[in-house]
Design a protein around this motif. Structure first.
Motif, PDB file in Angstrom:
ATOM      1  N   GLY A  80     -10.500  -2.237  -0.263  1.00 29.05           N
ATOM      2  CA  GLY A  80      -9.778  -1.036  -0.643  1.00 29.05           C
ATOM      3  C   GLY A  80      -8.349  -0.950  -0.152  1.00 29.05           C
ATOM      4  O   GLY A  80      -7.700   0.078  -0.293  1.00 29.05           O
ATOM      5  N   VAL A  81      -7.835  -2.036   0.424  1.00 35.79           N
ATOM      6  CA  VAL A  81      -6.485  -2.037   0.980  1.00 35.79           C
ATOM      7  C   VAL A  81      -5.675  -3.153   0.321  1.00 35.79           C
ATOM      8  O   VAL A  81      -6.159  -4.279   0.199  1.00 35.79           O
ATOM      9  CB  VAL A  81      -6.522  -2.260   2.515  1.00 35.79           C
ATOM     10  CG1 VAL A  81      -5.136  -2.334   3.102  1.00 35.79           C
ATOM     11  CG2 VAL A  81      -7.344  -1.179   3.193  1.00 35.79           C
ATOM     12  N   ARG A  82      -4.447  -2.843  -0.075  1.00 33.38           N
ATOM     13  CA  ARG A  82      -3.554  -3.862  -0.636  1.00 33.38           C
ATOM     14  C   ARG A  82      -3.136  -4.812   0.479  1.00 33.38           C
ATOM     15  O   ARG A  82      -2.547  -4.388   1.480  1.00 33.38           O
ATOM     16  CB  ARG A  82      -2.315  -3.238  -1.259  1.00 33.38           C
ATOM     17  CG  ARG A  82      -2.582  -2.625  -2.576  1.00 33.38           C
ATOM     18  CD  ARG A  82      -1.381  -2.795  -3.515  1.00 33.38           C
ATOM     19  NE  ARG A  82      -1.881  -2.953  -4.857  1.00 33.38           N
ATOM     20  CZ  ARG A  82      -2.230  -4.103  -5.431  1.00 33.38           C
ATOM     21  NH1 ARG A  82      -2.097  -5.222  -4.788  1.00 33.38           N
ATOM     22  NH2 ARG A  82      -2.687  -4.152  -6.653  1.00 33.38           N
ATOM     23  N   VAL A  83      -3.444  -6.077   0.305  1.00 38.18           N
ATOM     24  CA  VAL A  83      -3.174  -7.098   1.320  1.00 38.18           C
ATOM     25  C   VAL A  83      -1.697  -7.108   1.710  1.00 38.18           C
ATOM     26  O   VAL A  83      -1.361  -7.151   2.896  1.00 38.18           O
ATOM     27  CB  VAL A  83      -3.602  -8.487   0.788  1.00 38.18           C
ATOM     28  CG1 VAL A  83      -3.178  -9.592   1.718  1.00 38.18           C
ATOM     29  CG2 VAL A  83      -5.084  -8.535   0.547  1.00 38.18           C
ATOM     30  N   GLU A  84      -0.828  -7.048   0.723  1.00 39.19           N
ATOM     31  CA  GLU A  84       0.597  -7.167   0.992  1.00 39.19           C
ATOM     32  C   GLU A  84       1.189  -5.940   1.685  1.00 39.19           C
ATOM     33  O   GLU A  84       2.319  -5.975   2.160  1.00 39.19           O
ATOM     34  CB  GLU A  84       1.370  -7.483  -0.297  1.00 39.19           C
ATOM     35  CG  GLU A  84       1.246  -6.450  -1.386  1.00 39.19           C
ATOM     36  CD  GLU A  84       0.047  -6.616  -2.318  1.00 39.19           C
ATOM     37  OE1 GLU A  84       0.117  -6.039  -3.408  1.00 39.19           O
ATOM     38  OE2 GLU A  84      -0.949  -7.276  -1.960  1.00 39.19           O
ATOM     39  N   GLN A  85       0.412  -4.863   1.790  1.00 40.71           N
ATOM     40  CA  GLN A  85       0.910  -3.646   2.438  1.00 40.71           C
ATOM     41  C   GLN A  85       0.338  -3.422   3.839  1.00 40.71           C
ATOM     42  O   GLN A  85       0.655  -2.415   4.471  1.00 40.71           O
ATOM     43  CB  GLN A  85       0.614  -2.437   1.552  1.00 40.71           C
ATOM     44  CG  GLN A  85       1.378  -2.452   0.247  1.00 40.71           C
ATOM     45  CD  GLN A  85       1.027  -1.293  -0.663  1.00 40.71           C
ATOM     46  OE1 GLN A  85       0.081  -0.555  -0.427  1.00 40.71           O
ATOM     47  NE2 GLN A  85       1.800  -1.140  -1.725  1.00 40.71           N
ATOM     48  N   VAL A  86      -0.462  -4.340   4.324  1.00 41.86           N
ATOM     49  CA  VAL A  86      -1.019  -4.216   5.674  1.00 41.86           C
ATOM     50  C   VAL A  86       0.120  -4.394   6.672  1.00 41.86           C
ATOM     51  O   VAL A  86       0.839  -5.402   6.643  1.00 41.86           O
ATOM     52  CB  VAL A  86      -2.136  -5.261   5.906  1.00 41.86           C
ATOM     53  CG1 VAL A  86      -2.617  -5.233   7.344  1.00 41.86           C
ATOM     54  CG2 VAL A  86      -3.291  -5.032   4.936  1.00 41.86           C
ATOM     55  N   SER A  87       0.301  -3.421   7.552  1.00 41.31           N
ATOM     56  CA  SER A  87       1.461  -3.437   8.452  1.00 41.31           C
ATOM     57  C   SER A  87       1.272  -4.341   9.668  1.00 41.31           C
ATOM     58  O   SER A  87       2.222  -4.988  10.108  1.00 41.31           O
ATOM     59  CB  SER A  87       1.806  -2.020   8.904  1.00 41.31           C
ATOM     60  OG  SER A  87       0.707  -1.437   9.566  1.00 41.31           O
ATOM     61  N   ASP A  88       0.066  -4.412  10.217  1.00 44.74           N
ATOM     62  CA  ASP A  88      -0.165  -5.245  11.396  1.00 44.74           C
ATOM     63  C   ASP A  88      -0.156  -6.718  10.976  1.00 44.74           C
ATOM     64  O   ASP A  88      -0.941  -7.123  10.118  1.00 44.74           O
ATOM     65  CB  ASP A  88      -1.507  -4.878  12.037  1.00 44.74           C
ATOM     66  CG  ASP A  88      -1.751  -5.673  13.296  1.00 44.74           C
ATOM     67  OD1 ASP A  88      -2.246  -6.824  13.187  1.00 44.74           O
ATOM     68  OD2 ASP A  88      -1.455  -5.165  14.381  1.00 44.74           O
ATOM     69  N   MET A  91      -3.626  -8.489  11.266  1.00 47.95           N
ATOM     70  CA  MET A  91      -4.559  -7.972  10.270  1.00 47.95           C
ATOM     71  C   MET A  91      -4.187  -8.474   8.874  1.00 47.95           C
ATOM     72  O   MET A  91      -5.054  -8.790   8.070  1.00 47.95           O
ATOM     73  CB  MET A  91      -4.612  -6.450  10.302  1.00 47.95           C
ATOM     74  CG  MET A  91      -5.644  -5.875   9.352  1.00 47.95           C
ATOM     75  SD  MET A  91      -7.342  -6.428   9.669  1.00 47.95           S
ATOM     76  CE  MET A  91      -7.790  -5.337  11.003  1.00 47.95           C
ATOM     77  N   ARG A  92      -2.889  -8.586   8.598  1.00 52.47           N
ATOM     78  CA  ARG A  92      -2.458  -9.096   7.297  1.00 52.47           C
ATOM     79  C   ARG A  92      -2.922 -10.538   7.112  1.00 52.47           C
ATOM     80  O   ARG A  92      -3.400 -10.913   6.046  1.00 52.47           O
ATOM     81  CB  ARG A  92      -0.943  -8.990   7.147  1.00 52.47           C
ATOM     82  CG  ARG A  92      -0.483  -9.306   5.721  1.00 52.47           C
ATOM     83  CD  ARG A  92       1.013  -9.102   5.476  1.00 52.47           C
ATOM     84  NE  ARG A  92       1.614  -8.043   6.243  1.00 52.47           N
ATOM     85  CZ  ARG A  92       2.511  -8.238   7.217  1.00 52.47           C
ATOM     86  NH1 ARG A  92       2.914  -9.443   7.526  1.00 52.47           N
ATOM     87  NH2 ARG A  92       3.018  -7.211   7.874  1.00 52.47           N
ATOM     88  N   LYS A  93      -2.826 -11.365   8.154  1.00 50.57           N
ATOM     89  CA  LYS A  93      -3.293 -12.752   8.069  1.00 50.57           C
ATOM     90  C   LYS A  93      -4.796 -12.798   7.801  1.00 50.57           C
ATOM     91  O   LYS A  93      -5.267 -13.600   6.992  1.00 50.57           O
ATOM     92  CB  LYS A  93      -2.958 -13.504   9.361  1.00 50.57           C
ATOM     93  CG  LYS A  93      -1.488 -13.739   9.566  1.00 50.57           C
ATOM     94  CD  LYS A  93      -1.214 -14.344  10.932  1.00 50.57           C
ATOM     95  CE  LYS A  93       0.269 -14.402  11.214  1.00 50.57           C
ATOM     96  NZ  LYS A  93       0.551 -14.871  12.575  1.00 50.57           N
ATOM     97  N   ILE A  94      -5.540 -11.940   8.486  1.00 48.62           N
ATOM     98  CA  ILE A  94      -6.982 -11.876   8.269  1.00 48.62           C
ATOM     99  C   ILE A  94      -7.270 -11.463   6.833  1.00 48.62           C
ATOM    100  O   ILE A  94      -8.141 -12.046   6.167  1.00 48.62           O
ATOM    101  CB  ILE A  94      -7.646 -10.911   9.268  1.00 48.62           C
ATOM    102  CG1 ILE A  94      -7.497 -11.435  10.698  1.00 48.62           C
ATOM    103  CG2 ILE A  94      -9.114 -10.687   8.913  1.00 48.62           C
ATOM    104  CD1 ILE A  94      -7.803 -10.411  11.777  1.00 48.62           C
ATOM    105  N   ARG A  95      -6.546 -10.489   6.333  1.00 50.33           N
ATOM    106  CA  ARG A  95      -6.744 -10.023   4.953  1.00 50.33           C
ATOM    107  C   ARG A  95      -6.344 -11.079   3.936  1.00 50.33           C
ATOM    108  O   ARG A  95      -6.953 -11.179   2.877  1.00 50.33           O
ATOM    109  CB  ARG A  95      -5.971  -8.720   4.708  1.00 50.33           C
ATOM    110  CG  ARG A  95      -6.525  -7.551   5.485  1.00 50.33           C
ATOM    111  CD  ARG A  95      -7.961  -7.278   5.113  1.00 50.33           C
ATOM    112  NE  ARG A  95      -8.441  -6.082   5.791  1.00 50.33           N
ATOM    113  CZ  ARG A  95      -9.691  -5.744   5.877  1.00 50.33           C
ATOM    114  NH1 ARG A  95     -10.615  -6.488   5.317  1.00 50.33           N
ATOM    115  NH2 ARG A  95     -10.054  -4.666   6.513  1.00 50.33           N
TER     116      ARG A  95
END
Length: 117
Positions: A80-88, A91-95
């Motif tokens: 439910g979260v846009r990968v490219e918008q993850v700020s951390d 966490m973005r790498k994990i996503r």
């Protein structure tokens, strides 16, 4: 926090989840390994070493040689979260990795997953 628990979880546990997901979808462990190595820059020996050492997810990504130059092409929604918008950044790498494994499970070809098409 959920992210702290995930960051401190042994990468081997997350890896097992990825492999099991792939196997349930008639894919294989080699595909999972290829995806992880492509994204992180580990070679297969380095990946296996990280898994055997039971390093945390945070250490796994911290020790990764280098994210693939095309990692920014990984876009879309995961959990439910846009990968490219993850700020951390971690966490973005994990996503990114979650998204690639999702693509594998959904039947995309390896060239599509590895952004070679």
């Amino acid at each position: 926090m959920v992210s702290d628990a995930l960051f401190n979880m042994p990468f081997a546990k997350l890896y097992d989840c990825y492999v099991n997901k792939a196997l349930r979808k008639n894919r294989n462990q080699e595909d999972v390994d290829t995806i992880i190595c492509w994204l992180t820059g580990y070679d297969l020996t380095g990946l296996q070493r990280q898994i055997a050492k039971q390093h945390s997810v945070a250490l796994f990504f911290d020790h990764a040689p280098a994210l693939h130059p095309q990692h920014t092409e990984i876009t879309g929604v995961v959990c439910g979260v846009r990968v490219e918008q993850v700020s951390d950044p971690l966490m973005r790498k994990i996503r990114y990795l979650d998204k690639l494994i999702d693509e594998l499970a959904k039947g995309k070809t390896m060239p599509q997953i590895l952004r070679q098409v």
